[in-house]
Design a protein around this motif. Structure first.
Motif, PDB file in Angstrom:
ATOM      1  N   PRO A 296       0.838  -1.197   0.000  1.00 29.79           N
ATOM      2  CA  PRO A 296       0.000   0.000   0.000  1.00 29.79           C
ATOM      3  C   PRO A 296       0.875   1.250   0.000  1.00 29.79           C
ATOM      4  O   PRO A 296       1.959   1.270   0.586  1.00 29.79           O
ATOM      5  CB  PRO A 296      -0.796  -0.130   1.298  1.00 29.79           C
ATOM      6  CG  PRO A 296       0.024  -1.005   2.179  1.00 29.79           C
ATOM      7  CD  PRO A 296       0.737  -1.949   1.266  1.00 29.79           C
TER       8      PRO A 296
ATOM      9  N   ASP B  23      -3.131   5.074  -0.607  1.00 33.34           N
ATOM     10  CA  ASP B  23      -3.917   4.168   0.226  1.00 33.34           C
ATOM     11  C   ASP B  23      -3.905   4.610   1.682  1.00 33.34           C
ATOM     12  O   ASP B  23      -4.578   3.997   2.524  1.00 33.34           O
ATOM     13  CB  ASP B  23      -3.353   2.747   0.119  1.00 33.34           C
ATOM     14  CG  ASP B  23      -3.261   2.288  -1.330  1.00 33.34           C
ATOM     15  OD1 ASP B  23      -4.256   2.460  -2.054  1.00 33.34           O
ATOM     16  OD2 ASP B  23      -2.193   1.785  -1.735  1.00 33.34           O
TER      17      ASP B  23
ATOM     18  N   ARG C 184      -3.927  -1.205   3.488  1.00 29.08           N
ATOM     19  CA  ARG C 184      -4.041  -2.344   2.583  1.00 29.08           C
ATOM     20  C   ARG C 184      -5.516  -2.689   2.341  1.00 29.08           C
ATOM     21  O   ARG C 184      -5.927  -2.987   1.220  1.00 29.08           O
ATOM     22  CB  ARG C 184      -3.302  -3.543   3.154  1.00 29.08           C
ATOM     23  CG  ARG C 184      -3.049  -4.669   2.162  1.00 29.08           C
ATOM     24  CD  ARG C 184      -2.341  -5.833   2.828  1.00 29.08           C
ATOM     25  NE  ARG C 184      -1.052  -5.453   3.372  1.00 29.08           N
ATOM     26  CZ  ARG C 184       0.068  -5.414   2.671  1.00 29.08           C
ATOM     27  NH1 ARG C 184       0.056  -5.724   1.390  1.00 29.08           N
ATOM     28  NH2 ARG C 184       1.210  -5.070   3.232  1.00 29.08           N
TER      29      ARG C 184
ATOM     30  N   ALA D 203      -6.978  -0.140   0.009  1.00 21.15           N
ATOM     31  CA  ALA D 203      -6.552  -0.377  -1.372  1.00 21.15           C
ATOM     32  C   ALA D 203      -7.323  -1.528  -1.991  1.00 21.15           C
ATOM     33  O   ALA D 203      -7.746  -1.454  -3.155  1.00 21.15           O
ATOM     34  CB  ALA D 203      -5.051  -0.669  -1.409  1.00 21.15           C
TER      35      ALA D 203
ATOM     36  N   ARG E 227      -2.835  -4.326  -8.913  1.00 19.81           N
ATOM     37  CA  ARG E 227      -1.998  -3.164  -9.180  1.00 19.81           C
ATOM     38  C   ARG E 227      -0.589  -3.630  -9.491  1.00 19.81           C
ATOM     39  O   ARG E 227      -0.047  -4.454  -8.785  1.00 19.81           O
ATOM     40  CB  ARG E 227      -1.964  -2.234  -7.956  1.00 19.81           C
ATOM     41  CG  ARG E 227      -1.240  -0.929  -8.229  1.00 19.81           C
ATOM     42  CD  ARG E 227      -1.094  -0.134  -6.981  1.00 19.81           C
ATOM     43  NE  ARG E 227      -2.352   0.141  -6.339  1.00 19.81           N
ATOM     44  CZ  ARG E 227      -2.460   0.704  -5.138  1.00 19.81           C
ATOM     45  NH1 ARG E 227      -1.382   1.021  -4.472  1.00 19.81           N
ATOM     46  NH2 ARG E 227      -3.632   0.928  -4.604  1.00 19.81           N
TER      47      ARG E 227
END
Length: 505
Positions: free
Chosen positions: A276, A319, A491, A494, A504
């Protein structure tokens, strides 16, 4: 500077020394005063700069929760300074943190705070002297000898014998009036107190580093930083015996092998996947961060991206966001004028972005900052304002008990932190209406202050969704849960914003 120092080569352990000595023999000394304002910061800056210019690898340390002096020390030495604080950090962690940060340097210079024996209680706990004993470090005392001669010897003798286990290795006399004064005071200290005089500094009538309401002016606000530090180094080379200081530092005994590791990162094991991205605001307004806090976030799995509240540079896809302390009042016009960034932060907070803010960062998240008879618009995440005052509104160590569930600190935890702010939170406790703006009720605060001031009526740690803001500064080494909880929350954020089956790169 003497020829011997100018030709210095990095210090090596003596031939035949044990492996423990080779690893843990760290040349070091503590510079301490009798009180605040004795001149120890100027002395420490000049020593660090002079030794660095001579080619030594210097690691500076600052005892106590101080961001500004630490920043100047880092610039003087050419290496980041580390804060060593017996209140914020577990005692067993101090030697191991020192050993980690002093690796591969020639000398470590530790600046004390307040008076040498001044601590939190009658026993002197958490004092500079206590830290020196923990690190087995020799102490050099800086003594203001204004209008004093023979009495200086009585003071030094008293300091030398006041506490068992303290090694007072030398004295630097500050603010001497002239040659006769220097001869008498140095002779008295050496002959009557039996402590070497390592330097005799003249009076400096103009402070080489201007001061402000929170201490020294930030290096980010003052030009000609290198010139200031080079001038200090020149004064120190002329008036202080740096070779003897080095010899004292090298005489420090090896530290025992330490078993206290980097603070354990508590919390759920991070899931596999992309790191993140946590934005860290670092600009002229907000820049108070312990390096160990940022290192803890990276160890917990985050990737850090430095962003600014003052310019129009685009931000990466974040994030999480970390807003440290600083001087928002010195940049208030620029902060208020950057409407796009204020709106961006407010929108991100409303969307549930994990945001953690300390002191100056909290001030930015308020509706406005009142100063000089005007209210300057801030991000507006919280329905309160702050007002800049002429005197400190919170100053010193704090203990804050976590009383409300939040993403960062477990309920029941007592946070050991510190406050240093001239602003005051302006609001009255009222009924909190959740999503709608309104006066915060008691349930809007995650912390109750057991020591310290906080925001309102002994409360601190305002909450809004995943945004947490407090006047309380923490050190990650003393709150090992914080970094992992922050990163895990980032996290989760995200993951939640990703489309199904997306990732990602």
């Amino acid at each position: 500077m003497t020829d011997r120092l100018a030709k210095h080569q990095p210090h090596a352990a003596p031939q035949g020394a044990s492996s423990a000595r080779a690893v843990n023999h760290r040349p070091r000394l503590v510079l301490a005063g009798l009180s605040g304002g004795a001149g120890k910061t100027i002395l420490t800056l000049g020593i660090c700069r002079a030794l660095a210019v001579a080619g030594l690898r210097v690691r500076p340390f600052k005892k106590g929760p101080d961001y500004i002096d630490a920043a100047w020390l880092g610039l003087a030495a050419g290496r980041d300074a580390t804060n060593l604080d017996p209140f914020l950090l577990p005692e067993a962690r101090l030697p191991s943190l020192f050993l980690e940060k002093s690796r591969d340097v020639d000398i470590s210079v530790i600046e004390g705070n307040r008076g040498l024996f001044d601590g939190m209680d009658l026993a002197g706990s958490c004092s500079t002297a206590a830290l020196a004993r923990t690190l087995l470090a020799p102490v050099v005392l800086i003594l203001d000898a204004t209008k004093m001669t023979r009495t200086a010897a009585a003071i030094v003798a008293g300091v030398a014998g006041f506490e068992p286990g303290l090694h007072l290795a030398g004295v630097v006399v500050n603010r001497t009036a002239g040659p006769r004064h220097r001869d008498i005071v140095s002779g008295a200290i050496e002959q009557l107190a039996g402590v070497p005089v390592l330097g005799l500094l003249p009076k400096i009538f103009e402070n080489p580093i201007p001061e402000r309401h929170m201490g020294l002016v930030s290096n980010r606000e003052h030009g000609a930083v290198d010139a200031i530090l080079d001038n200090l180094a020149a004064v120190i080379r002329q008036h202080v015996d740096l070779d003897r200081l080095l010899a004292i530092a090298r005489s420090a005994p090896p530290l025992p092998d330490s078993t206290a590791p980097v603070a354990a990162i508590s919390g759920p094991v991070p899931a596999a996947g992309p790191a993140p991205v946590i934005g860290v605001v670092r600009d002229a307004a907000l820049w108070f961060y312990y390096p160990e806090n940022l290192e803890a976030l990276e160890r917990a799995g985050a990737r850090l991206a430095f962003v600014s509240l003052l310019d129009d540079a685009p931000w990466p896809d974040l994030d999480g966001l970390y807003l440290g302390g600083g001087f928002p009042e010195t940049q208030v016009e620029g902060l208020a004028a950057n409407t796009a960034t204020r709106c961006r932060v407010k929108t991100l907070a409303a969307a549930g972005l994990p945001i953690y803010a300390e002191c100056g960062g909290f001030m930015y998240l308020c509706q406005g900052l009142d100063m000089d008879g005007r209210t300057h618009a801030m991000a507006g995440v919280f329905p309160v304002t702050t007002t800049l005052c002429a005197r400190p509104q919170g100053l010193g160590y704090s203990l804050a008990r976590v009383v409300r569930a939040n993403p960062y600190h477990p309920v029941g935890t007592v946070l050991r932190g510190h406050e240093f702010h001239y602003s005051r939170c302006q609001a009255a406790l009222g009924a909190c209406s959740g999503e709608a703006p309104g006066l915060p009720g008691p349930e809007a605060f995650a912390l109750t202050m057991e020591r310290g001031v906080g925001m309102l009526d002994g409360r601190d740690g305002l909450l809004f969704k995943n945004t947490f803001a407090a006047y309380t500064h923490i050190h990650a080494e003393g709150a090992p849960h914080w970094a992992m909880n922050f990163v895990n929350t980032a996290r989760g954020y995200a993951k939640a914003k990703m489309p199904p089956a997306a990732g990602r790169g």
